[in-house]
Design a protein around this motif. Sequence first.
Motif, PDB file in Angstrom:
ATOM      1  N   ALA A 290       0.824  -1.204   0.000  1.00 39.58           N
ATOM      2  CA  ALA A 290       0.000   0.000   0.000  1.00 39.58           C
ATOM      3  C   ALA A 290       0.861   1.258   0.000  1.00 39.58           C
ATOM      4  O   ALA A 290       0.530   2.253  -0.666  1.00 39.58           O
ATOM      5  CB  ALA A 290      -0.931  -0.003   1.206  1.00 39.58           C
ATOM      6  N   ALA A 291       1.977   1.227   0.725  1.00 36.01           N
ATOM      7  CA  ALA A 291       2.883   2.371   0.744  1.00 36.01           C
ATOM      8  C   ALA A 291       3.484   2.612  -0.638  1.00 36.01           C
ATOM      9  O   ALA A 291       3.653   3.767  -1.053  1.00 36.01           O
ATOM     10  CB  ALA A 291       3.988   2.151   1.771  1.00 36.01           C
ATOM     11  N   ALA A 292       3.808   1.552  -1.358  1.00 38.69           N
ATOM     12  CA  ALA A 292       4.345   1.709  -2.714  1.00 38.69           C
ATOM     13  C   ALA A 292       3.319   2.364  -3.631  1.00 38.69           C
ATOM     14  O   ALA A 292       3.655   3.228  -4.455  1.00 38.69           O
ATOM     15  CB  ALA A 292       4.772   0.349  -3.261  1.00 38.69           C
ATOM     16  N   ILE A 293       2.048   1.974  -3.506  1.00 35.93           N
ATOM     17  CA  ILE A 293       0.994   2.620  -4.300  1.00 35.93           C
ATOM     18  C   ILE A 293       0.922   4.104  -3.959  1.00 35.93           C
ATOM     19  O   ILE A 293       0.795   4.965  -4.845  1.00 35.93           O
ATOM     20  CB  ILE A 293      -0.369   1.941  -4.048  1.00 35.93           C
ATOM     21  N   GLY A 294       1.015   4.424  -2.671  1.00 33.32           N
ATOM     22  CA  GLY A 294       0.953   5.813  -2.253  1.00 33.32           C
ATOM     23  C   GLY A 294       2.109   6.641  -2.777  1.00 33.32           C
ATOM     24  O   GLY A 294       1.930   7.799  -3.184  1.00 33.32           O
ATOM     25  N   ILE A 295       3.309   6.076  -2.798  1.00 31.78           N
ATOM     26  CA  ILE A 295       4.468   6.814  -3.294  1.00 31.78           C
ATOM     27  C   ILE A 295       4.337   7.061  -4.794  1.00 31.78           C
ATOM     28  O   ILE A 295       4.637   8.163  -5.284  1.00 31.78           O
ATOM     29  CB  ILE A 295       5.765   6.046  -2.978  1.00 31.78           C
ATOM     30  N   VAL A 296       3.875   6.065  -5.540  1.00 30.42           N
ATOM     31  CA  VAL A 296       3.673   6.259  -6.978  1.00 30.42           C
ATOM     32  C   VAL A 296       2.621   7.339  -7.221  1.00 30.42           C
ATOM     33  O   VAL A 296       2.774   8.205  -8.100  1.00 30.42           O
ATOM     34  CB  VAL A 296       3.251   4.925  -7.639  1.00 30.42           C
ATOM     35  N   LEU A 297       1.550   7.314  -6.440  1.00 31.98           N
ATOM     36  CA  LEU A 297       0.513   8.339  -6.576  1.00 31.98           C
ATOM     37  C   LEU A 297       1.071   9.717  -6.254  1.00 31.98           C
ATOM     38  O   LEU A 297       0.783  10.698  -6.971  1.00 31.98           O
ATOM     39  CB  LEU A 297      -0.657   8.010  -5.645  1.00 31.98           C
ATOM     40  N   MET A 298       1.854   9.837  -5.200  1.00 29.94           N
ATOM     41  CA  MET A 298       2.413  11.130  -4.810  1.00 29.94           C
ATOM     42  C   MET A 298       3.328  11.684  -5.902  1.00 29.94           C
ATOM     43  O   MET A 298       3.248  12.868  -6.246  1.00 29.94           O
ATOM     44  CB  MET A 298       3.185  10.985  -3.496  1.00 29.94           C
ATOM     45  N   VAL A 299       4.179  10.840  -6.465  1.00 31.16           N
ATOM     46  CA  VAL A 299       5.074  11.294  -7.530  1.00 31.16           C
ATOM     47  C   VAL A 299       4.274  11.743  -8.753  1.00 31.16           C
ATOM     48  O   VAL A 299       4.566  12.771  -9.372  1.00 31.16           O
ATOM     49  CB  VAL A 299       6.068  10.173  -7.896  1.00 31.16           C
ATOM     50  N   GLY A 300       3.242  10.984  -9.099  1.00 28.24           N
ATOM     51  CA  GLY A 300       2.408  11.365 -10.231  1.00 28.24           C
ATOM     52  C   GLY A 300       1.716  12.698 -10.017  1.00 28.24           C
ATOM     53  O   GLY A 300       1.661  13.538 -10.927  1.00 28.24           O
ATOM     54  N   VAL A 301       1.197  12.930  -8.812  1.00 27.97           N
ATOM     55  CA  VAL A 301       0.523  14.197  -8.513  1.00 27.97           C
ATOM     56  C   VAL A 301       1.521  15.350  -8.546  1.00 27.97           C
ATOM     57  O   VAL A 301       1.212  16.442  -9.044  1.00 27.97           O
ATOM     58  CB  VAL A 301      -0.184  14.111  -7.145  1.00 27.97           C
ATOM     59  N   LEU A 302       2.723  15.137  -8.024  1.00 31.46           N
ATOM     60  CA  LEU A 302       3.738  16.193  -8.057  1.00 31.46           C
ATOM     61  C   LEU A 302       4.101  16.565  -9.491  1.00 31.46           C
ATOM     62  O   LEU A 302       4.276  17.747  -9.814  1.00 31.46           O
ATOM     63  CB  LEU A 302       4.982  15.740  -7.297  1.00 31.46           C
ATOM     64  N   ILE A 303       4.202  15.572 -10.365  1.00 29.87           N
ATOM     65  CA  ILE A 303       4.524  15.855 -11.765  1.00 29.87           C
ATOM     66  C   ILE A 303       3.397  16.654 -12.427  1.00 29.87           C
ATOM     67  O   ILE A 303       3.640  17.648 -13.132  1.00 29.87           O
ATOM     68  CB  ILE A 303       4.795  14.542 -12.531  1.00 29.87           C
ATOM     69  N   ILE A 304       2.163  16.230 -12.196  1.00 32.19           N
ATOM     70  CA  ILE A 304       1.020  16.948 -12.777  1.00 32.19           C
ATOM     71  C   ILE A 304       0.951  18.369 -12.238  1.00 32.19           C
ATOM     72  O   ILE A 304       0.708  19.327 -12.987  1.00 32.19           O
ATOM     73  CB  ILE A 304      -0.280  16.191 -12.495  1.00 32.19           C
ATOM     74  N   ALA A 305       1.172  18.537 -10.932  1.00 36.69           N
ATOM     75  CA  ALA A 305       1.121  19.872 -10.336  1.00 36.69           C
ATOM     76  C   ALA A 305       2.221  20.763 -10.899  1.00 36.69           C
ATOM     77  O   ALA A 305       2.001  21.956 -11.160  1.00 36.69           O
ATOM     78  CB  ALA A 305       1.247  19.767  -8.817  1.00 36.69           C
ATOM     79  N   TRP A 306       3.410  20.199 -11.115  1.00 40.08           N
ATOM     80  CA  TRP A 306       4.502  20.991 -11.691  1.00 40.08           C
ATOM     81  C   TRP A 306       4.177  21.413 -13.117  1.00 40.08           C
ATOM     82  O   TRP A 306       4.430  22.563 -13.508  1.00 40.08           O
ATOM     83  CB  TRP A 306       5.794  20.178 -11.675  1.00 40.08           C
ATOM     84  N   LEU A 307       3.602  20.511 -13.897  1.00 42.31           N
ATOM     85  CA  LEU A 307       3.229  20.850 -15.270  1.00 42.31           C
ATOM     86  C   LEU A 307       2.152  21.929 -15.285  1.00 42.31           C
ATOM     87  O   LEU A 307       2.195  22.846 -16.129  1.00 42.31           O
ATOM     88  CB  LEU A 307       2.738  19.591 -15.999  1.00 42.31           C
ATOM     89  N   GLN A 308       1.185  21.839 -14.385  1.00 37.26           N
ATOM     90  CA  GLN A 308       0.145  22.867 -14.324  1.00 37.26           C
ATOM     91  C   GLN A 308       0.741  24.216 -13.963  1.00 37.26           C
ATOM     92  O   GLN A 308       0.413  25.237 -14.571  1.00 37.26           O
ATOM     93  CB  GLN A 308      -0.920  22.469 -13.300  1.00 37.26           C
ATOM     94  N   ASN A 309       1.626  24.230 -12.984  1.00 35.23           N
ATOM     95  CA  ASN A 309       2.235  25.483 -12.566  1.00 35.23           C
ATOM     96  C   ASN A 309       3.144  26.051 -13.644  1.00 35.23           C
ATOM     97  O   ASN A 309       3.290  27.269 -13.769  1.00 35.23           O
ATOM     98  CB  ASN A 309       3.026  25.269 -11.277  1.00 35.23           C
ATOM     99  N   ARG A 310       3.702  25.160 -14.455  1.00 29.84           N
ATOM    100  CA  ARG A 310       4.631  25.603 -15.510  1.00 29.84           C
ATOM    101  C   ARG A 310       3.892  26.148 -16.723  1.00 29.84           C
ATOM    102  O   ARG A 310       4.290  27.182 -17.303  1.00 29.84           O
ATOM    103  CB  ARG A 310       5.521  24.420 -15.938  1.00 29.84           C
ATOM    104  N   PHE A 311       2.814  25.487 -17.133  1.00 27.27           N
ATOM    105  CA  PHE A 311       2.174  25.852 -18.372  1.00 27.27           C
ATOM    106  C   PHE A 311       0.880  26.650 -18.195  1.00 27.27           C
ATOM    107  O   PHE A 311       0.340  27.164 -19.161  1.00 27.27           O
ATOM    108  CB  PHE A 311       1.860  24.579 -19.185  1.00 27.27           C
ATOM    109  N   ALA A 312       0.349  26.736 -16.978  1.00 23.19           N
ATOM    110  CA  ALA A 312      -0.869  27.519 -16.767  1.00 23.19           C
ATOM    111  C   ALA A 312      -0.594  28.981 -16.484  1.00 23.19           C
ATOM    112  O   ALA A 312      -1.511  29.734 -16.199  1.00 23.19           O
ATOM    113  CB  ALA A 312      -1.695  26.913 -15.632  1.00 23.19           C
TER     114      ALA A 312
END
Length: 317
Positions: A290-312
Amino acid sequence: MTTQTAPPRGARPGTTPGRAPRPALQKVLGRNPLGWLFSAPYLVFVLAIFAWPVCFAVYMSFKDYFFAAPGVSVDRPWVGLQNYVQVFQDPQVLQSFRNVAVFLVINVPLTVVLALVLSAALNSVVRWSTFFRVSYYVPYVTASVAVVGVWLFLFSQNGVVNSLLGPLAPSPSWLSNSALAMPMIAVFVTWKQLGFYILLYLAALQNVPKELYESAATDGAGRIRQFFSVTVPGVRPATVLVLLLSTVIGANLFTEPYLLTGGGGPNGASTSPVLLIYQQGIQQGHPGYAAAIGIVLMVGVLIIAWLQNRFAGGRDR
């Protein structure tokens, strides 16, 4: 010819003549060390509530971890990347990520558009403005269990909506339909949280100078043109904030599928990664996985948030 003035005897290279070098403590703490004292409570809060659990989750994800009674010493073998390999090979996990992707594609744009349009409309209302603002905010502060009961009453097999649609009602019903379950959850979350984002936009609209609207009106711009030429650029920082918040909150979806579809049904069509983390880590006793799923989710959200902040357009270019 210009002459070079030799630095005073004993001065360090690179220092300005006549100015004593700053102490090492001042270099670390800055010119106002008192600021660290005022920020220390929040820093401790962040380290204790966020940083430490994340670090411990990373540690758990590399082990065959399981919970034991306090004081009991048990063997938790190191498994390396085995949990992460299993995450990307588990069809149930991959489906949960696809489900939350569908949710975000519907929820985030719908939230931004509706919140911006409704806040602009509410900002121009003169009479009953407080009543309308409170009306939109009430669903956000209402307990999810109570609101879910209303939606189940509306969209169940024998609910009000199906009774009105008659033969046009979907079969299976809205929340029991694999194709409609996650879109319906996205609509529900958009409606429930809309009041919060409307308040953010209303606060941002107070900082848009009214002279800009007067100038646009003088140039012949109508209401729609003023909205796209003045309002939308004027609230750009708030739009970036709404994008980030709706993405982070949506990626951590748990309560709504747990209550509306009975824990991710039908057949996992509305299972979110956080709901799967709860099922794997608490119900089935696999906290390392379950922790591995959470870490993958966290990394994915951080990438999406960075892209939004970069291109929005969150920062000046």
